[in-house]
Design an enzyme around this catalytic site. Structure first.
Site, PDB file in Angstrom:
ATOM      1  CB  CYS A 144      -0.930   0.061   1.111  1.00 15.33           C
ATOM      2  SG  CYS A 144      -1.944   1.586   1.384  1.00 15.33           S
ATOM      3  CB  CYS A 148      -3.499   2.723  -1.440  1.00 16.83           C
ATOM      4  SG  CYS A 148      -3.227   1.018  -0.837  1.00 16.83           S
ATOM      5  CE  LYS A 200      -4.907   3.946  -6.216  1.00 15.19           C
ATOM      6  NZ  LYS A 200      -5.454   2.727  -5.954  1.00 15.19           N
ATOM      7  CE1 TYR A 221      -7.232  -1.259  -6.508  1.00 18.07           C
ATOM      8  CE2 TYR A 221      -8.069  -3.262  -6.585  1.00 18.07           C
ATOM      9  CZ  TYR A 221      -7.279  -2.223  -6.039  1.00 18.07           C
ATOM     10  OH  TYR A 221      -6.369  -2.616  -5.151  1.00 18.07           O
ATOM     11  CD  GLU A 238      -7.135   2.473  -8.780  1.00 15.06           C
ATOM     12  OE1 GLU A 238      -8.146   2.672  -8.127  1.00 15.06           O
ATOM     13  OE2 GLU A 238      -6.244   2.019  -8.614  1.00 15.06           O
ATOM     14  CG  HIS A 265     -29.133  23.403  -3.194  1.00 16.57           C
ATOM     15  ND1 HIS A 265     -29.259  22.681  -4.167  1.00 16.57           N
ATOM     16  CD2 HIS A 265     -29.278  24.640  -3.537  1.00 16.57           C
ATOM     17  CE1 HIS A 265     -29.664  23.365  -5.065  1.00 16.57           C
ATOM     18  NE2 HIS A 265     -29.442  24.723  -4.882  1.00 16.57           N
ATOM     19  CD  GLU A 309     -28.935  19.262  -4.057  1.00 14.28           C
ATOM     20  OE1 GLU A 309     -29.875  19.694  -3.574  1.00 14.28           O
ATOM     21  OE2 GLU A 309     -27.947  20.269  -4.523  1.00 14.28           O
TER      22      GLU A 309
HETATM   23  C1  LIG Z   1      -1.005  -0.685  -7.572  1.00 13.74           C
HETATM   24  C2  LIG Z   1      -2.141  -0.788  -6.529  1.00 13.74           C
HETATM   25  C3  LIG Z   1      -2.899  -0.061  -6.034  1.00 13.74           C
HETATM   26  C4  LIG Z   1      -3.695  -0.288  -4.859  1.00 13.74           C
HETATM   27  N1  LIG Z   1      -4.586   0.616  -4.421  1.00 13.74           N
HETATM   28  C5  LIG Z   1      -5.210   0.253  -3.242  1.00 13.74           C
HETATM   29  C6  LIG Z   1      -6.227   1.280  -2.893  1.00 13.74           C
HETATM   30  O1  LIG Z   1      -6.561   2.493  -3.362  1.00 13.74           O
HETATM   31  N2  LIG Z   1      -7.158   1.046  -1.653  1.00 13.74           N
HETATM   32  C7  LIG Z   1      -6.917  -0.158  -1.066  1.00 13.74           C
HETATM   33  O2  LIG Z   1      -7.510  -0.507   0.137  1.00 13.74           O
HETATM   34  N3  LIG Z   1      -5.891  -1.117  -1.383  1.00 13.74           N
HETATM   35  C8  LIG Z   1      -5.358  -1.103  -2.286  1.00 13.74           C
HETATM   36  N4  LIG Z   1      -4.472  -1.993  -2.805  1.00 13.74           N
HETATM   37  C9  LIG Z   1      -4.299  -3.387  -2.136  1.00 13.74           C
HETATM   38  C10 LIG Z   1      -3.432  -3.124  -0.985  1.00 13.74           C
HETATM   39  O3  LIG Z   1      -1.966  -2.515  -1.403  1.00 13.74           O
HETATM   40  C11 LIG Z   1      -3.263  -4.333  -0.521  1.00 13.74           C
HETATM   41  O4  LIG Z   1      -4.515  -5.155  -0.132  1.00 13.74           O
HETATM   42  C12 LIG Z   1      -2.689  -4.206   1.148  1.00 13.74           C
HETATM   43  O5  LIG Z   1      -1.364  -3.579   1.046  1.00 13.74           O
HETATM   44  C13 LIG Z   1      -2.441  -5.702   1.755  1.00 13.74           C
HETATM   45  O6  LIG Z   1      -1.976  -5.697   2.922  1.00 13.74           O
HETATM   46  P1  LIG Z   1      -0.940  -6.978   3.411  1.00 13.74           P
HETATM   47  O7  LIG Z   1      -0.583  -6.491   4.815  1.00 13.74           O
HETATM   48  O8  LIG Z   1      -1.908  -8.227   3.172  1.00 13.74           O
HETATM   49  O9  LIG Z   1       0.329  -7.058   2.411  1.00 13.74           O
HETATM   50  P2  LIG Z   1       1.278  -6.099   1.797  1.00 13.74           P
HETATM   51  O10 LIG Z   1       0.881  -4.666   2.252  1.00 13.74           O
HETATM   52  O11 LIG Z   1       1.555  -6.431   0.408  1.00 13.74           O
HETATM   53  O12 LIG Z   1       2.763  -6.453   2.760  1.00 13.74           O
HETATM   54  C14 LIG Z   1       3.350  -7.523   2.788  1.00 13.74           C
HETATM   55  C15 LIG Z   1       4.834  -7.383   3.184  1.00 13.74           C
HETATM   56  O13 LIG Z   1       5.353  -8.640   3.387  1.00 13.74           O
HETATM   57  C16 LIG Z   1       6.942  -8.629   2.669  1.00 13.74           C
HETATM   58  N5  LIG Z   1       6.943  -9.886   2.435  1.00 13.74           N
HETATM   59  C17 LIG Z   1       6.574 -10.978   1.761  1.00 13.74           C
HETATM   60  N6  LIG Z   1       6.941 -12.272   1.932  1.00 13.74           N
HETATM   61  C18 LIG Z   1       8.093 -11.958   3.010  1.00 13.74           C
HETATM   62  C19 LIG Z   1       8.747 -12.867   3.496  1.00 13.74           C
HETATM   63  N7  LIG Z   1       8.787 -14.177   3.512  1.00 13.74           N
HETATM   64  N8  LIG Z   1       9.554 -12.276   4.690  1.00 13.74           N
HETATM   65  C20 LIG Z   1       9.667 -10.986   5.067  1.00 13.74           C
HETATM   66  N9  LIG Z   1       8.785 -10.155   4.285  1.00 13.74           N
HETATM   67  C21 LIG Z   1       8.030 -10.512   3.228  1.00 13.74           C
HETATM   68  C22 LIG Z   1       6.403  -7.724   1.767  1.00 13.74           C
HETATM   69  O14 LIG Z   1       7.860  -7.138   1.245  1.00 13.74           O
HETATM   70  C23 LIG Z   1       5.482  -6.651   1.768  1.00 13.74           C
HETATM   71  O15 LIG Z   1       6.179  -5.544   2.387  1.00 13.74           O
HETATM   72  C24 LIG Z   1      -3.490  -1.612  -4.098  1.00 13.74           C
HETATM   73  C25 LIG Z   1      -2.435  -2.573  -4.412  1.00 13.74           C
HETATM   74  C26 LIG Z   1      -1.900  -2.231  -5.687  1.00 13.74           C
HETATM   75  C27 LIG Z   1      -0.835  -3.189  -5.955  1.00 13.74           C
END
Ligand SMILES: Cc1cc2nc3c(=O)[nH]c(=O)nc-3n(C[C@H](O)[C@H](O)[C@H](O)COP(=O)(O)OP(=O)(O)OC[C@H]3O[C@@H](n4cnc5c(N)ncnc54)[C@H](O)[C@@H]3O)c2cc1C
Length: 458
Positions: free
Chosen positions: A43, A48, A51, A180, A184, A439, A444
């Site tokens: 994110c 997010c 983006k 999406y 976007e 308004h 509205e």
């Molecule tokens: C382009 C894009 C736009 C988005 N826009 C939106 C939006 O507008 N609104 C919204 O709500 N959501 C949006 N999302 C989705 C949102 O980013 C994810 O749903 C959210 O980040 C999920 O969180 P998470 O904690 O599951 O995983 P992540 O945030 O992906 O975090 C996982 C972390 O784990 C780390 N990792 C992975 N494997 C290992 C390992 N074995 N050891 C150590 N570290 C590891 C990764 O490096 C990463 O930092 C978007 C996603 C993308 C790709």
């Protein structure tokens, strides 16, 4: 003295992992967290946040044009992609610092490393080879972008990850996908001045959203100049001597573009994680199987966020992480309600939606009242821009309950947040009707639609 190094070890410093770690530590647990890339996760680093910053940047081109309708003379304009990237990178680094700081401030021990399972209580940090034991483990590894590996020349394509770091704004770009992220990014490239094609295998973009909304946004995105190519996919990609890419589609058409970006869905990050060593069950697509409390089939191992392939949104991952931490260490067991999640799509125009689509609502009852308003936002009476706003309310005719609200137009994402509260409270159409309008606003319309546009009866 515990037999384990940590009460909780979190794999992944993204939305879900960071929240769980901080809350668990604030409840007094000894918490460790491993992040293999950058703190903040998808994110903050490549989702997010950057983006949305790109979306802001891309909207100025229309703003400059629209200003003229209000008497402004806007001088010569120019855009610097490099300046945008530098400003974005600076902000992302600032946020990353805050994430790491907040973890450390709450007492979470951070490891800059990938972590992999050795067994159900042991993890190995690949950066140092160190092994760590934990009483509870949380898998919060997120998901990653997919490329269609079967396509010859796919190595020339990029995903959203690389799109955030391009050296130059492409003059011509093709985005593949209709979800999406694809829509976007098509809006971003188009707004910044790139000739933009959006290739999608189905007939209307944004599968899964309400059909009226899908049709409306499809039409508006095309009006803004994105060339939407439906029912087609790339079949082969070749790099030309001039460095440009030649994309041949399954329908036999050829497109020459500077960049080809795939946004065809994301897959859970479980490859090489060693889940089999810990006995953790996965679905066919690699997602970790969890129950409503985010617990895996192994009693002390939990998983939250995108890696579980439930609702892949930041606020959902955050809540899931919070619930696990409260349940394990806060003496407060609760589970996340995955219904009625309000969400936005930062397409241009923007979408905001909460509750059921018309198709889903028909599974609740065949008796629906559909309220629909499509109109030109007031601003465009002077700009002359041919852009419509759509508002749709879906009401259960059996009990007057509002089942879903779907919006397209300026600030729809902001509106969706408030509507989410109304629907959570069980709002009826009568509640909407007795609310005095604000308004002049577009919103509205939500409280002034008196007669249904359609009455569906089973
Ligand atoms: C382009 C894009 C736009 C988005 N826009 C939106 C939006 O507008 N609104 C919204 O709500 N959501 C949006 N999302 C989705 C949102 O980013 C994810 O749903 C959210 O980040 C999920 O969180 P998470 O904690 O599951 O995983 P992540 O945030 O992906 O975090 C996982 C972390 O784990 C780390 N990792 C992975 N494997 C290992 C390992 N074995 N050891 C150590 N570290 C590891 C990764 O490096 C990463 O930092 C978007 C996603 C993308 C790709």
């Amino acid at each position: 003295m515990s037999e384990f190094d940590f009460d909780l070890f979190v794999i992944g410093g993204g939305s879900g992992g960071v929240r769980a770690a901080r809350i668990a530590a604030s409840h007094g647990a000894k918490v460790g967290l491993a992040e293999e890339y950058r703190y903040g996760g998808t994110c903050v680093i490549r989702g997010c946040v950057p983006k949305k910053l790109f979306v802001y940047a891309s909207k100025f081109s229309e703003e400059f044009e629209d200003a003229e309708g209000f008497g402004w003379a806007v001088g010569e304009r120019s855009f610097s992609w490099r300046q945008l990237i530098a400003a974005k990178d600076k902000e992302i680094s600032r946020l990353e610092g805050i994430y790491r700081n907040n973890l450390e401030k709450t007492g979470v021990e951070c490891f800059d490393s990938r972590a992999e399972f050795e067994d159900a209580h042991t993890l190995r940090l690949t950066a140092t080879g160190q092994t760590i034991t934990a009483k509870h483990i949380l898998i919060a590894t997120g998901g990653s972008a997919n490329l269609d590996q079967k396509i010859p020349g796919i190595e020339h394509a990029i995903t959203s990850n690389e799109a955030f770091h391009l050296e130059e704004l492409p003059e011509t770009v093709m985005v593949v996908g209709g979800g999406y992220i694809a829509v976007e990014f098509a809006g971003i490239f188009n707004g910044l001045g790139a000739e933009t094609h959006l290739m999608y295998r189905k007939d209307v973009i944004l599968n899964g959203f309400d059909m009226d909304l899908r049709h409306a946004v499809h039409e508006e995105v095309a009006k803004k100049g994105v060339d939407i190519l439906t029912e087609d996919v790339p079949a082969a990609i070749a790099k030309r001597p001039d460095g440009r890419l030649e994309v041949t589609s399954q329908r036999g058409k050829t497109y020459v573009v500077d960049q080809l970006m795939y946004a065809i869905g994301r897959r859970p990050n479980t490859e090489g994680l060693g889940l089999e060593k810990a006995g953790v069950a996965m679905k066919k697509n690699g997602a970790v199987v969890v129950d409503t409390a985010s617990r895996t089939n192994v009693e002390h191992i939990f998983a939250v966020g995108d890696v579980t392939d439930r609702v892949a949104l930041t606020p959902v991952a955050i809540r899931e992480g919070h619930a696990v931490a409260d349940t394990l260490f806060g003496n407060n067991a609760w589970i996340v309600d995955h219904s009625l999640i309000a969400t936005a799509v930062f397409s241009q125009p923007e979408l905001g939606t909460v509750g059921l689509t018309q198709e889903q609502a028909l599974n609740v009852t065949p008796n629906l009242d559909i309220y629909r308003a499509k109109f030109r936002p007031m601003k465009h009476t002077l700009t002359g821009r041919d852009e419509k706003m759509l508002m749709k309310i879906i009401v259960n005719a059996d009990n007057d309950k509002v089942l879903g609200v779907h919006l397209m137009g300026p600030d729809s994402g902001e509106l969706a947040q408030t509507l989410g509260i109304c629907l959570q409270m069980g709002a009826t159409k009568a509640d909407f009707d007795r609310t005095v309008a604000v308004h002049p606003t577009a919103a509205e319309e939500l409280v002034t639609m008196r007669s249904p546009s359609e009455e569906l009866r089973g």
